[in-house]
Design a protein around this motif. Sequence first.
Motif, PDB file in Angstrom:
ATOM      1  N   CYS A  37       0.832  -1.203   0.000  1.00 55.24           N
ATOM      2  CA  CYS A  37       0.000   0.000   0.000  1.00 55.24           C
ATOM      3  C   CYS A  37       0.874   1.265   0.000  1.00 55.24           C
ATOM      4  O   CYS A  37       1.796   1.391   0.806  1.00 55.24           O
ATOM      5  CB  CYS A  37      -0.915   0.017   1.219  1.00 55.24           C
ATOM      6  N   HIS A  38       0.573   2.206  -0.888  1.00 57.82           N
ATOM      7  CA  HIS A  38       1.331   3.456  -0.934  1.00 57.82           C
ATOM      8  C   HIS A  38       0.544   4.620  -0.326  1.00 57.82           C
ATOM      9  O   HIS A  38       0.978   5.767  -0.406  1.00 57.82           O
ATOM     10  CB  HIS A  38       1.768   3.790  -2.369  1.00 57.82           C
TER      11      HIS A  38
ATOM     12  N   TRP B 156      -5.603   4.698   5.959  1.00 55.66           N
ATOM     13  CA  TRP B 156      -6.092   3.525   6.690  1.00 55.66           C
ATOM     14  C   TRP B 156      -7.095   3.880   7.776  1.00 55.66           C
ATOM     15  O   TRP B 156      -8.168   3.302   7.854  1.00 55.66           O
ATOM     16  CB  TRP B 156      -4.918   2.783   7.325  1.00 55.66           C
ATOM     17  N   THR B 157      -6.746   4.829   8.613  1.00 54.25           N
ATOM     18  CA  THR B 157      -7.610   5.150   9.742  1.00 54.25           C
ATOM     19  C   THR B 157      -8.906   5.802   9.279  1.00 54.25           C
ATOM     20  O   THR B 157      -8.916   6.583   8.326  1.00 54.25           O
ATOM     21  CB  THR B 157      -6.906   6.087  10.741  1.00 54.25           C
TER      22      THR B 157
ATOM     23  N   GLY C   1       5.505   5.236  -2.048  1.00 56.86           N
ATOM     24  CA  GLY C   1       4.871   5.482  -0.755  1.00 56.86           C
ATOM     25  C   GLY C   1       5.822   5.401   0.436  1.00 56.86           C
ATOM     26  O   GLY C   1       5.403   5.608   1.582  1.00 56.86           O
ATOM     27  N   THR C   2       7.102   5.124   0.170  1.00 59.77           N
ATOM     28  CA  THR C   2       8.061   4.909   1.260  1.00 59.77           C
ATOM     29  C   THR C   2       8.120   6.081   2.231  1.00 59.77           C
ATOM     30  O   THR C   2       8.132   5.892   3.462  1.00 59.77           O
ATOM     31  CB  THR C   2       9.462   4.654   0.680  1.00 59.77           C
TER      32      THR C   2
ATOM     33  N   ILE D  18       5.787   4.137  10.528  1.00 63.57           N
ATOM     34  CA  ILE D  18       5.347   2.759  10.289  1.00 63.57           C
ATOM     35  C   ILE D  18       6.410   2.042   9.461  1.00 63.57           C
ATOM     36  O   ILE D  18       6.824   2.559   8.410  1.00 63.57           O
ATOM     37  CB  ILE D  18       4.007   2.729   9.511  1.00 63.57           C
ATOM     38  N   PRO D  19       6.877   0.874   9.891  1.00 55.16           N
ATOM     39  CA  PRO D  19       7.843   0.128   9.074  1.00 55.16           C
ATOM     40  C   PRO D  19       7.210  -0.280   7.740  1.00 55.16           C
ATOM     41  O   PRO D  19       6.073  -0.760   7.715  1.00 55.16           O
ATOM     42  CB  PRO D  19       8.152  -1.104   9.933  1.00 55.16           C
ATOM     43  N   TYR D  20       7.916  -0.069   6.653  1.00 49.86           N
ATOM     44  CA  TYR D  20       7.416  -0.453   5.335  1.00 49.86           C
ATOM     45  C   TYR D  20       7.909  -1.865   5.021  1.00 49.86           C
ATOM     46  O   TYR D  20       9.109  -2.074   4.853  1.00 49.86           O
ATOM     47  CB  TYR D  20       7.893   0.542   4.278  1.00 49.86           C
ATOM     48  N   PRO D  21       7.004  -2.846   4.946  1.00 48.40           N
ATOM     49  CA  PRO D  21       7.433  -4.244   4.817  1.00 48.40           C
ATOM     50  C   PRO D  21       8.123  -4.587   3.503  1.00 48.40           C
ATOM     51  O   PRO D  21       8.831  -5.579   3.437  1.00 48.40           O
ATOM     52  CB  PRO D  21       6.119  -5.026   4.968  1.00 48.40           C
ATOM     53  N   LEU D  22       7.938  -3.748   2.479  1.00 49.76           N
ATOM     54  CA  LEU D  22       8.524  -4.068   1.172  1.00 49.76           C
ATOM     55  C   LEU D  22       9.596  -3.058   0.770  1.00 49.76           C
ATOM     56  O   LEU D  22       9.847  -2.854  -0.420  1.00 49.76           O
ATOM     57  CB  LEU D  22       7.417  -4.111   0.101  1.00 49.76           C
TER      58      LEU D  22
END
Length: 247
Positions: free
Chosen positions: A39-40, A45-46, A208-209, A217-221
Amino acid sequence: MAECKTGRIHSIETFGTVDGPGTRYVIFFQGCPFRCLYCHNPDTWTGQGGSLMTAEELLSGYEKNAVFYKNGGITASGGEPLLQLDFLTELFRKAKAKGIHTCLDTSGAVYQPSKRTEYETLLSYTDLVLLDIKHSDPAEHKRLTGHTNDAPLAFAALLSELMIPMVIRHVLVPEITDNTEQLTKLGILMKQFPNIVGLEVLPFHQMGTAKYENLGIPYPLKDVPALTKEDAKRARRVILEAYYYDN
């Protein structure tokens, strides 16, 4: 149905060219239940962020540049616009009363068959749906988004039954969705939906990094390489070959 006076809106793109036909007024709704690894827009989200706006305010913004939208219209995107079903329905109803083309960009994430009547009402004012199918496999879909693909596929079935024109969207991600088996399964899966009018394969990117960093928030990718338009074209050919020719 009682009117919902305000919707929670993340942002607006006044001259969108990639979210439906023509030049469009793209409304990004706040809130999304999915947590897609790629997700970028994590800032959507909220369900508590964004700004409260009325349908009239949104349509007023559209009308300021209406001359540029004569071959386009309004697109509701997100986030997940179906989280605000009543407000979305009100917006599209009022847009259609003005002769505006309406497009819904969704993952179908929150569709519930028990609310079929409410969804049918929305879809009676919807000209086109861009449906994002994240993964063809239920387990892999859950690993990717936090949820299975049951709701998206049930929503696709409803669109098919009502013959609402639907464009399938799919994000190509290295080691997650970019493999021949998954792409072939997606093509076969698409066969059951006669209302499909298009297929868009979008290459994974890292744009979106910075948002993740700003939100803490840690970016998983973060270490996954971006793909190219040529990669997307290759994957699209695999999907369409299965869609048209695979038994």
